[in-house]
Write a protein that holds these residues in place. Structure first.
Motif, PDB file in Angstrom:
ATOM      1  N   VAL A   1      46.246  60.942  69.137  1.00 33.15           N
ATOM      2  CA  VAL A   1      45.551  61.304  70.365  1.00 33.15           C
ATOM      3  C   VAL A   1      44.271  61.762  70.260  1.00 33.15           C
ATOM      4  O   VAL A   1      42.999  61.037  70.874  1.00 33.15           O
ATOM      5  CB  VAL A   1      46.081  62.095  71.250  1.00 33.15           C
ATOM      6  N   LEU A   2      43.689  62.443  69.271  1.00 44.72           N
ATOM      7  CA  LEU A   2      42.399  62.898  68.915  1.00 44.72           C
ATOM      8  C   LEU A   2      41.716  61.672  68.234  1.00 44.72           C
ATOM      9  O   LEU A   2      40.331  61.307  68.464  1.00 44.72           O
ATOM     10  CB  LEU A   2      42.450  63.923  68.127  1.00 44.72           C
ATOM     11  N   ARG A   3      42.365  60.936  67.509  1.00 42.14           N
ATOM     12  CA  ARG A   3      41.664  59.937  66.773  1.00 42.14           C
ATOM     13  C   ARG A   3      41.353  58.718  67.359  1.00 42.14           C
ATOM     14  O   ARG A   3      40.249  58.085  67.250  1.00 42.14           O
ATOM     15  CB  ARG A   3      42.645  59.537  65.538  1.00 42.14           C
ATOM     16  N   GLU A   4      42.317  58.299  68.457  1.00 44.75           N
ATOM     17  CA  GLU A   4      42.248  56.931  69.237  1.00 44.75           C
ATOM     18  C   GLU A   4      42.130  57.116  70.719  1.00 44.75           C
ATOM     19  O   GLU A   4      41.269  56.730  71.344  1.00 44.75           O
ATOM     20  CB  GLU A   4      43.332  56.219  68.778  1.00 44.75           C
ATOM     21  N   GLY A   5      43.056  57.902  71.180  1.00 40.68           N
ATOM     22  CA  GLY A   5      43.087  58.218  72.623  1.00 40.68           C
ATOM     23  C   GLY A   5      41.844  58.847  73.125  1.00 40.68           C
ATOM     24  O   GLY A   5      41.426  58.542  74.404  1.00 40.68           O
ATOM     25  N   LEU A   6      41.443  59.887  72.627  1.00 38.87           N
ATOM     26  CA  LEU A   6      40.186  60.437  73.064  1.00 38.87           C
ATOM     27  C   LEU A   6      38.822  60.012  72.020  1.00 38.87           C
ATOM     28  O   LEU A   6      37.942  60.983  72.131  1.00 38.87           O
ATOM     29  CB  LEU A   6      40.534  61.974  72.904  1.00 38.87           C
ATOM     30  N   ALA A   7      38.707  58.955  71.707  1.00 38.91           N
ATOM     31  CA  ALA A   7      37.641  58.455  70.885  1.00 38.91           C
ATOM     32  C   ALA A   7      36.324  58.474  71.549  1.00 38.91           C
ATOM     33  O   ALA A   7      35.539  58.431  71.136  1.00 38.91           O
ATOM     34  CB  ALA A   7      37.977  56.974  70.158  1.00 38.91           C
ATOM     35  N   SER A   8      36.379  58.362  73.017  1.00 35.89           N
ATOM     36  CA  SER A   8      35.341  58.140  73.708  1.00 35.89           C
ATOM     37  C   SER A   8      34.807  59.607  74.335  1.00 35.89           C
ATOM     38  O   SER A   8      33.785  59.734  75.012  1.00 35.89           O
ATOM     39  CB  SER A   8      35.471  57.101  74.879  1.00 35.89           C
ATOM     40  N   ASP A   9      35.746  60.549  74.146  1.00 39.23           N
ATOM     41  CA  ASP A   9      35.389  61.825  74.843  1.00 39.23           C
ATOM     42  C   ASP A   9      34.926  63.125  73.884  1.00 39.23           C
ATOM     43  O   ASP A   9      34.961  62.892  72.840  1.00 39.23           O
ATOM     44  CB  ASP A   9      36.912  62.182  75.423  1.00 39.23           C
ATOM     45  N   ARG A  10      34.707  64.092  74.487  1.00 32.94           N
ATOM     46  CA  ARG A  10      34.225  65.292  73.762  1.00 32.94           C
ATOM     47  C   ARG A  10      35.117  66.484  74.032  1.00 32.94           C
ATOM     48  O   ARG A  10      35.414  66.711  75.220  1.00 32.94           O
ATOM     49  CB  ARG A  10      32.783  65.711  74.151  1.00 32.94           C
ATOM     50  N   ILE A  11      35.578  66.803  73.027  1.00 27.36           N
ATOM     51  CA  ILE A  11      36.501  68.146  73.148  1.00 27.36           C
ATOM     52  C   ILE A  11      36.033  69.211  73.288  1.00 27.36           C
ATOM     53  O   ILE A  11      35.289  69.647  72.498  1.00 27.36           O
ATOM     54  CB  ILE A  11      37.306  67.970  71.999  1.00 27.36           C
ATOM     55  N   VAL A  12      36.145  70.204  74.365  1.00 23.48           N
ATOM     56  CA  VAL A  12      35.663  71.326  74.940  1.00 23.48           C
ATOM     57  C   VAL A  12      36.186  72.436  74.556  1.00 23.48           C
ATOM     58  O   VAL A  12      35.891  73.678  74.371  1.00 23.48           O
ATOM     59  CB  VAL A  12      35.112  71.252  76.110  1.00 23.48           C
ATOM     60  N   ALA A  13      37.617  72.138  74.276  1.00 25.29           N
ATOM     61  CA  ALA A  13      38.618  73.496  73.958  1.00 25.29           C
ATOM     62  C   ALA A  13      39.744  72.481  73.295  1.00 25.29           C
ATOM     63  O   ALA A  13      40.466  71.452  73.605  1.00 25.29           O
ATOM     64  CB  ALA A  13      38.753  74.127  75.038  1.00 25.29           C
ATOM     65  N   LEU A  14      40.470  73.201  72.374  1.00 28.74           N
ATOM     66  CA  LEU A  14      42.042  73.014  71.882  1.00 28.74           C
ATOM     67  C   LEU A  14      42.479  74.431  71.521  1.00 28.74           C
ATOM     68  O   LEU A  14      42.135  75.125  70.775  1.00 28.74           O
ATOM     69  CB  LEU A  14      41.664  72.040  70.510  1.00 28.74           C
ATOM     70  N   ARG A  15      43.759  74.483  72.124  1.00 29.83           N
ATOM     71  CA  ARG A  15      44.606  75.603  71.686  1.00 29.83           C
ATOM     72  C   ARG A  15      46.078  75.130  71.749  1.00 29.83           C
ATOM     73  O   ARG A  15      46.288  74.173  72.352  1.00 29.83           O
ATOM     74  CB  ARG A  15      44.456  76.488  72.849  1.00 29.83           C
TER      75      ARG A  15
ATOM     76  N   ARG B   1      40.029  60.575  59.650  1.00 32.38           N
ATOM     77  CA  ARG B   1      39.670  61.865  60.384  1.00 32.38           C
ATOM     78  C   ARG B   1      38.993  61.652  61.568  1.00 32.38           C
ATOM     79  O   ARG B   1      38.310  62.549  62.171  1.00 32.38           O
ATOM     80  CB  ARG B   1      38.845  62.501  59.321  1.00 32.38           C
ATOM     81  N   ALA B   2      39.268  60.536  62.362  1.00 32.20           N
ATOM     82  CA  ALA B   2      38.505  60.237  63.832  1.00 32.20           C
ATOM     83  C   ALA B   2      36.937  59.811  63.567  1.00 32.20           C
ATOM     84  O   ALA B   2      36.497  59.163  64.243  1.00 32.20           O
ATOM     85  CB  ALA B   2      38.706  61.235  64.614  1.00 32.20           C
ATOM     86  N   PHE B   3      36.435  60.189  62.731  1.00 33.16           N
ATOM     87  CA  PHE B   3      34.890  60.356  62.459  1.00 33.16           C
ATOM     88  C   PHE B   3      34.906  59.412  60.914  1.00 33.16           C
ATOM     89  O   PHE B   3      35.438  59.873  60.189  1.00 33.16           O
ATOM     90  CB  PHE B   3      34.141  61.415  62.391  1.00 33.16           C
ATOM     91  N   HIS B   4      33.912  58.703  60.899  1.00 31.01           N
ATOM     92  CA  HIS B   4      33.654  58.198  59.505  1.00 31.01           C
ATOM     93  C   HIS B   4      33.167  59.065  58.685  1.00 31.01           C
ATOM     94  O   HIS B   4      32.520  60.285  58.938  1.00 31.01           O
ATOM     95  CB  HIS B   4      32.544  56.918  59.647  1.00 31.01           C
ATOM     96  N   GLY B   5      33.638  58.952  57.371  1.00 30.62           N
ATOM     97  CA  GLY B   5      33.284  60.330  56.613  1.00 30.62           C
ATOM     98  C   GLY B   5      31.716  60.525  56.409  1.00 30.62           C
ATOM     99  O   GLY B   5      31.465  61.865  56.172  1.00 30.62           O
TER     100      GLY B   5
END
Length: 455
Positions: free
Chosen positions: A156-170, A353-357
């Motif tokens: 989900v973090l790697r692909e499903g939310l690739a266009s979003d910005r994560i504002v919180a994770l718990r 890692r969702a982001f290029h190294g």
């Protein structure tokens, strides 16, 4: 194998030949993988477009009696041989630990083989180096099962939310801790009794240290924070506290105030701007969450991860965080993904890692002393005049104000004071508690837990 050969991982473009795997570790999870590959063979092959074939299995003790599903002719005690096996395309590491597992994974990547692992400790400690090696060798290193078992949070973090910005994770990412705290609340058990019950039921290891001291959750949070924020995070940067500080009386008072105590892993950006966060807030600790919270409803050994995206808004994923079947499912799903890449000739199409190294950053982690929150405080004191006023005075002197307070008489001239504070800076509160602990009418160190009202 030569360097030239190592730089050319096997591809299956246009072919329908097996994806050949070597399994390193064949305990509960390894056996579960073999069972899943057998039971779901037709569906897996239909989804992948090719069969998956196990060609080698490494174990610590080949003489040990094993399930009949484990083909004895494929078994070896030489784990490193799997990494150099000429017929292995994908090395699947589920043995655990760091030293031997790390050597196998590193050698496999050097040999141009793809790797799937469930080893969160290895990834948290040595993940950067291994992932950079995988990128250099143009091979895949997948690890969905390393965090939250059967919950596909990394995808989900790697692909499903690739266009979003994560504002919180718990999240509640350690089932053992969640089971223990759930039983303490539901059955009024003490910590030691609840831990013993968890061990009897197989939810806790004989040595539960990593689970109850927060170490396991810290490894997982380091991985999650990397995928959520593009940061290089080492477990040593995460403020970590265990659940062994929680008592049955804390559970009772939390409920009285309308809260539930849960083992949380928290990641959030601080000072978010166009260039990303100024710092990260990374914490693993037990916390009071409102009874109405979605995380308050996650009981027993279940895991859950709550993600809030700037565009998506809140999203909750919950499910089994451990066990042979959920973990095997995640591992085999990673094998399918690697196989699809091999069939398409598209290794590392999605950054692991969702982001290029090259885009990963060294983002500072906020010191716990700078954290601001509301707090739960418990004091065991002598029941005499002036004690409450003195404690309130010390707290006020450090700019910590009391929102709610309960006092109980415990007999024999002893009392318990429990308070919820207004928002305060943790560094100030810690200094106040140190001063209070030195007062001669305090009979034990003050207890402090954070409130997570947004959980």
């Amino acid at each position: 194998m030569t360097d030239d050969a190592a730089e050319k991982p096997r591809t299956l473009v246009g072919e329908r030949v097996p994806v050949r795997i070597g399994l390193v570790g064949c305990g509960v999870v390894g056996t579960g993988i073999l069972q899943l590959l057998r039971d779901n063979r037709r569906a897996i092959e239909a989804r992948l477009g090719a069969p998956i074939e196990v060609v080698a299995i490494a174990v610590r003790d080949a003489s040990k009696a094993r399930d009949e599903i484990v083909p004895s002719e494929l078994v070896t005690e030489d784990a490193l041989s799997i990494a150099t096996h000429p017929d292995v395309d994908v090395v699947v590491e589920v043995m655990g630990g760091i030293e031997v597992a790390g050597a196998v994974v590193k050698k496999a990547l050097e040999e141009g083989k793809h790797v799937v692992t469930a080893n969160k400790a290895l990834l948290a400690e040595e993940g950067d180096a291994l992932l950079e090696l995988a990128e250099a060798r143009r091979v895949d290193l997948y690890f969905e099962a390393a965090v939250a078992g059967g919950i596909p949070i990394l995808r989900v973090l790697r692909e499903g939310l690739a266009s979003d910005r994560i504002v919180a994770l718990r999240g509640i990412v350690n089932g053992t801790s969640n089971y223990i705290l759930s039983r303490m609340r539901d059955a009024g058990l003490g910590f030691a009794t609840a831990l013993g019950e968890a061990q009897e039921k197989g939810y806790a290891e004989a040595d539960p240290t990593l689970d109850v001291n927060g170490g396991d959750a810290t490894h997982k949070l380091a991985i999650l924070a990397t995928l959520a924020y593009g940061a290089r995070v080492h477990p040593s940067q995460v403020h970590t506290e265990g659940i062994d500080r929680v008592s049955a009386v804390d559970m009772q008072f939390a409920e009285r105030f309308g809260y539930v105590i849960k083992p949380l892993a928290v990641a959030r950006p601080i000072g978010e701007g166009a260039d990303g966060p100024r710092a990260l807030d990374l914490r693993v600790h037990p916390a009071l969450v409102p009874e109405r919270s979605v995380l308050a409803s996650i009981h027993g050994a279940l895991n859950a991860v709550f993600v809030e995206g700037a565009m998506l808004g809140p999203c909750l994923m919950s499910g089994p965080g451990a066990g042979a079947e959920p973990t095997a499912m995640s591992v085999v799903s990673d094998i399918v993904d690697v196989g699809r890449n091999m069939l398409a000739g598209a290794h590392s199409r999605v950054p692991t890692r969702a982001f290029h190294g090259a885009s990963l950053e060294e983002i500072p982690v906020q010191p716990i002393e700078a954290h601001r929150a509301r707090y739960y405080l418990r004091f065991a004191v002598e029941d005499r005049a002036g004690v409450l006023a003195r404690i309130a005075g010390v707290l006020g002197g450090f700019d910590v104000s009391i929102e709610q307070m309960v006092q109980t008489e415990d007999g024999d001239r002893k009392a318990t004071l429990v308070m919820l504070t207004h928002e305060a800076k943790e560094g100030d509160l810690r200094m106040a508690l140190e001063e209070i602990a030195r007062l001669n009418y305090c009979q034990e160190p003050p207890a402090m837990l954070r409130l997570e009202d947004d959980a």
